[in-house]
Structures are given as C-alpha cells and as structure tokens.
Design a protein around this motif. Sequence first.
Motif, PDB file in Angstrom:
ATOM      1  N   ARG A   1      38.831  41.146  58.684  1.00  0.00           N
ATOM      2  CA  ARG A   1      37.464  41.538  58.318  1.00  0.00           C
ATOM      3  C   ARG A   1      36.441  40.415  58.449  1.00  0.00           C
ATOM      4  NH1 ARG A   1      38.797  45.242  53.128  1.00  0.00           N
ATOM      5  NH2 ARG A   1      39.696  46.958  54.329  1.00  0.00           N
ATOM      6  N   LYS A   2      36.888  39.174  58.276  1.00  0.00           N
ATOM      7  CA  LYS A   2      35.938  38.058  58.251  1.00  0.00           C
ATOM      8  C   LYS A   2      36.503  36.890  59.049  1.00  0.00           C
ATOM      9  CE  LYS A   2      32.169  36.190  56.540  1.00  0.00           C
ATOM     10  NZ  LYS A   2      30.893  36.510  57.042  1.00  0.00           N
ATOM     11  N   ASP A   3      35.845  36.559  60.156  1.00  0.00           N
ATOM     12  CA  ASP A   3      36.273  35.445  60.982  1.00  0.00           C
ATOM     13  C   ASP A   3      36.220  34.148  60.179  1.00  0.00           C
ATOM     14  OD1 ASP A   3      37.141  34.340  63.413  1.00  0.00           O
ATOM     15  OD2 ASP A   3      35.095  33.707  63.900  1.00  0.00           O
ATOM     16  N   GLY A   4      37.277  33.366  60.224  1.00  0.00           N
ATOM     17  CA  GLY A   4      37.321  32.091  59.523  1.00  0.00           C
ATOM     18  C   GLY A   4      37.849  32.179  58.106  1.00  0.00           C
ATOM     19  N   MET A   5      38.233  33.366  57.653  1.00  0.00           N
ATOM     20  CA  MET A   5      38.799  33.527  56.312  1.00  0.00           C
ATOM     21  C   MET A   5      40.321  33.569  56.436  1.00  0.00           C
ATOM     22  SD  MET A   5      38.243  36.517  53.446  1.00  0.00           S
ATOM     23  CE  MET A   5      36.518  36.179  53.192  1.00  0.00           C
ATOM     24  N   TYR A   6      40.987  32.690  55.672  1.00  0.00           N
ATOM     25  CA  TYR A   6      42.444  32.584  55.733  1.00  0.00           C
ATOM     26  C   TYR A   6      43.036  32.589  54.335  1.00  0.00           C
ATOM     27  CZ  TYR A   6      41.835  31.350  60.604  1.00  0.00           C
ATOM     28  OH  TYR A   6      41.511  31.388  61.936  1.00  0.00           O
ATOM     29  N   LEU A   7      44.242  33.094  54.248  1.00  0.00           N
ATOM     30  CA  LEU A   7      44.969  33.165  52.993  1.00  0.00           C
ATOM     31  C   LEU A   7      46.250  32.349  53.152  1.00  0.00           C
ATOM     32  CD1 LEU A   7      44.937  34.560  50.211  1.00  0.00           C
ATOM     33  CD2 LEU A   7      46.102  36.487  51.269  1.00  0.00           C
ATOM     34  N   TYR A   8      46.414  31.341  52.296  1.00  0.00           N
ATOM     35  CA  TYR A   8      47.615  30.509  52.285  1.00  0.00           C
ATOM     36  C   TYR A   8      48.513  31.016  51.165  1.00  0.00           C
ATOM     37  CZ  TYR A   8      44.874  26.874  54.772  1.00  0.00           C
ATOM     38  OH  TYR A   8      44.110  26.163  55.661  1.00  0.00           O
ATOM     39  N   VAL A   9      49.784  31.233  51.464  1.00  0.00           N
ATOM     40  CA  VAL A   9      50.751  31.650  50.443  1.00  0.00           C
ATOM     41  C   VAL A   9      52.048  30.877  50.660  1.00  0.00           C
ATOM     42  CG1 VAL A   9      49.803  33.987  50.164  1.00  0.00           C
ATOM     43  CG2 VAL A   9      51.619  33.591  51.822  1.00  0.00           C
TER      44      VAL A   9
ATOM     45  N   GLN B   1      40.905  30.467  51.869  1.00  0.00           N
ATOM     46  CA  GLN B   1      39.978  29.625  52.619  1.00  0.00           C
ATOM     47  C   GLN B   1      38.836  30.502  53.109  1.00  0.00           C
ATOM     48  OE1 GLN B   1      41.513  26.943  55.675  1.00  0.00           O
ATOM     49  NE2 GLN B   1      39.828  27.537  57.001  1.00  0.00           N
ATOM     50  N   MET B   2      37.648  30.199  52.627  1.00  0.00           N
ATOM     51  CA  MET B   2      36.462  30.951  53.022  1.00  0.00           C
ATOM     52  C   MET B   2      35.921  30.394  54.342  1.00  0.00           C
ATOM     53  SD  MET B   2      36.207  33.182  50.705  1.00  0.00           S
ATOM     54  CE  MET B   2      34.577  33.868  50.942  1.00  0.00           C
ATOM     55  N   PRO B   3      35.239  31.225  55.120  1.00  0.00           N
ATOM     56  CA  PRO B   3      34.640  30.711  56.358  1.00  0.00           C
ATOM     57  C   PRO B   3      33.510  29.739  56.013  1.00  0.00           C
ATOM     58  CG  PRO B   3      34.090  33.026  56.030  1.00  0.00           C
ATOM     59  CD  PRO B   3      35.014  32.637  54.926  1.00  0.00           C
ATOM     60  N   PRO B   4      33.246  28.792  56.912  1.00  0.00           N
ATOM     61  CA  PRO B   4      32.145  27.862  56.644  1.00  0.00           C
ATOM     62  C   PRO B   4      30.808  28.598  56.702  1.00  0.00           C
ATOM     63  CG  PRO B   4      32.990  27.562  58.858  1.00  0.00           C
ATOM     64  CD  PRO B   4      33.888  28.558  58.178  1.00  0.00           C
ATOM     65  N   PRO B   5      29.800  28.063  56.006  1.00  0.00           N
ATOM     66  CA  PRO B   5      28.467  28.672  56.118  1.00  0.00           C
ATOM     67  C   PRO B   5      28.024  28.668  57.583  1.00  0.00           C
ATOM     68  CG  PRO B   5      28.505  26.963  54.430  1.00  0.00           C
ATOM     69  CD  PRO B   5      29.816  26.903  55.152  1.00  0.00           C
TER      70      PRO B   5
ATOM     71  N   PHE C   1      40.284  41.440  51.544  1.00  0.00           N
ATOM     72  CA  PHE C   1      40.698  40.598  52.664  1.00  0.00           C
ATOM     73  C   PHE C   1      41.002  41.434  53.899  1.00  0.00           C
ATOM     74  CE2 PHE C   1      43.823  37.924  54.922  1.00  0.00           C
ATOM     75  CZ  PHE C   1      43.188  36.694  54.904  1.00  0.00           C
ATOM     76  N   GLY C   2      41.543  42.632  53.693  1.00  0.00           N
ATOM     77  CA  GLY C   2      41.996  43.468  54.801  1.00  0.00           C
ATOM     78  C   GLY C   2      43.480  43.220  55.030  1.00  0.00           C
ATOM     79  N   ALA C   3      44.083  43.959  55.932  1.00  0.00           N
ATOM     80  CA  ALA C   3      45.514  43.806  56.224  1.00  0.00           C
ATOM     81  C   ALA C   3      45.768  42.406  56.785  1.00  0.00           C
ATOM     82  CB  ALA C   3      45.972  44.869  57.211  1.00  0.00           C
ATOM     83  N   PRO C   4      46.446  41.535  56.018  1.00  0.00           N
ATOM     84  CA  PRO C   4      46.655  40.156  56.463  1.00  0.00           C
ATOM     85  C   PRO C   4      47.420  40.092  57.787  1.00  0.00           C
ATOM     86  CG  PRO C   4      47.254  40.404  54.158  1.00  0.00           C
ATOM     87  CD  PRO C   4      47.043  41.777  54.703  1.00  0.00           C
ATOM     88  N   GLN C   5      46.920  39.266  58.691  1.00  0.00           N
ATOM     89  CA  GLN C   5      47.562  39.067  59.991  1.00  0.00           C
ATOM     90  C   GLN C   5      48.187  37.675  60.003  1.00  0.00           C
ATOM     91  OE1 GLN C   5      44.244  39.662  62.637  1.00  0.00           O
ATOM     92  NE2 GLN C   5      44.330  41.876  62.427  1.00  0.00           N
TER      93      GLN C   5
END
Length: 97
Positions: free
Chosen positions: A12-20, A74-78, A37-41
Amino acid sequence: MKKICSIYKSPRKDGMYLYVLKADALKRVPEGLLSAFGAPQHSFDLVLSPDKTLAREDIHKVLENLEKQGYHLQMPPPEEEYIEHLPDELLRMNDPV
C-alpha cells in the motif's frame, strides 16, 4: 545479541517496511497494523546485530522494538527527503533549456 529478521514491504505504501523476528513471523504484529499495512510481501531475511548499520533506521531502535513488541515498522521518508537525495543530474533534467 544477533537476531534473524524477516523484512516485509507494504503493497500500500512505497518505502514502508515491517521487520519481524523470523522465528515469530507475523504472530506478534497487531491485527490493526496488518490491516493498515496490507498483505505483507516478504522482501528478504537479514541477520541484525548492534554493530550492523541500516540505511534508514537506527539499528538499536530496531532491535529494541523487536525485543519489546515483536516488530519494527519502518515508515517511508518524507517526500521532501526524496528530493534532497536525488543526484544533481536528475534535478537539472527539470531545468528549462
């Protein structure tokens, strides 16, 4: 303290990442966050340690979040930060001739 981490990108959002933590997968991520977040890829797996450097995140904060809450977002940069990091050649392409 080394951790094996899986990193997922948001569709859904370019530059947004989830670390687990790889062992936990997405089990500790709240449902509300996964919904937004949407379906994590799955992007890749990475070994994290305090002496490692990450491009956009503070490694100590990532490790702390993984330990305490089971994930790090991790949020995308401004948007203006994207422009600051563009090479001069790309910026000149927009200059009138």
